[in-house]
Design a protein around this motif. Structure first.
Motif, PDB file in Angstrom:
ATOM      1  N   UNK A 165       0.815  -1.208   0.000  1.00  0.00           N
ATOM      2  CA  UNK A 165       0.000   0.000   0.000  1.00  0.00           C
ATOM      3  C   UNK A 165       0.846   1.254   0.000  1.00  0.00           C
ATOM      4  N   UNK A 166       1.916   1.254   0.806  1.00  0.00           N
ATOM      5  CA  UNK A 166       2.794   2.424   0.898  1.00  0.00           C
ATOM      6  C   UNK A 166       3.443   2.728  -0.454  1.00  0.00           C
ATOM      7  N   UNK A 167       3.919   1.702  -1.138  1.00  0.00           N
ATOM      8  CA  UNK A 167       4.564   1.917  -2.449  1.00  0.00           C
ATOM      9  C   UNK A 167       3.578   2.483  -3.469  1.00  0.00           C
ATOM     10  N   UNK A 168       2.351   1.947  -3.488  1.00  0.00           N
ATOM     11  CA  UNK A 168       1.320   2.469  -4.404  1.00  0.00           C
ATOM     12  C   UNK A 168       0.996   3.923  -4.075  1.00  0.00           C
ATOM     13  N   UNK A 169       0.847   4.210  -2.791  1.00  0.00           N
ATOM     14  CA  UNK A 169       0.522   5.571  -2.365  1.00  0.00           C
ATOM     15  C   UNK A 169       1.659   6.549  -2.667  1.00  0.00           C
ATOM     16  N   UNK A 170       2.897   6.100  -2.539  1.00  0.00           N
ATOM     17  CA  UNK A 170       4.038   6.979  -2.830  1.00  0.00           C
ATOM     18  C   UNK A 170       3.987   7.411  -4.296  1.00  0.00           C
TER      19      UNK A 170
END
Length: 179
Positions: A165-170
């Motif tokens: 999720x963090x990578x997608x959001x970044x």
């Protein structure tokens, strides 16, 4: 009114002035419940970072992130991130169940404001003095993902794997925030 009916709370953080990110989330109340997830180290470690905190201006505390423990599975941790990160902070302001402000490392500052809205609570996080755009993308994605986990925890849902999720959001914040 449920969270899905409320369209004016945008889950994405926004830059309100250079080096400041504001992100809001409508959460199931009461405010005292959300407050415990901000101030109690054991409750906070479920969505953000561990570390006992004295609810008193001037007191110091340590935040201890173990993002791999936040979701099961955690997703693939990106290169350059360790299993554990630590940061010393100092409490600047405490208004129980309403406002908490503390330093973010050496230069930054984070304020948490709670406002009751019926059975729900509007949590507004204002993160000031973010060093540069690269850090802004990491911080924006970080707060967003951590709040997604808090929201899922409060609603009894499973959250998306943290790192995925963090990578997608970044990437999403890279598209949304001004260069």
């Amino acid at each position: 009114m449920t969270m899905t009916e409320r369209l004016d709370v945008n889950p994405y953080g926004r830059v309100t002035e250079p080096a400041t990110l504001v992100i809001e989330r409508l959460l199931p109340g009461p405010a005292s419940r959300i407050w415990s997830y901000l101030t109690d180290g054991e409750m906070r470690r479920k969505w953000l970072a561990a570390g006992s905190m004295e609810e008193k201006a001037g007191s110091t505390f340590e935040l201890v992130w173990r993002n791999d423990e936040l979701t099961d599975p955690p997703g693939a941790r990106p290169e350059g991130f360790s299993e554990e990160m630590r940061m010393t902070s100092r409490v600047l302001e405490v208004q129980r169940n309403k406002r908490l402000v503390f330093t973010w490392g050496e230069t930054g500052e984070v304020a948490f404001d709670l406002k009751a809205e019926g059975d729900e609570v509007l949590l507004t996080i204002t993160h000031r003095r973010i060093s540069d755009r690269a850090n802004l993308l990491m911080v924006g994605a970080g707060w967003h993902m951590h709040l997604d986990i808090l929201s899922a925890h409060l609603d009894g849902r499973r959250a998306e794997p943290f790192w995925d999720g963090w990578l997608k959001l970044k990437d999403e914040y890279d598209r949304r925030l001004p260069a």
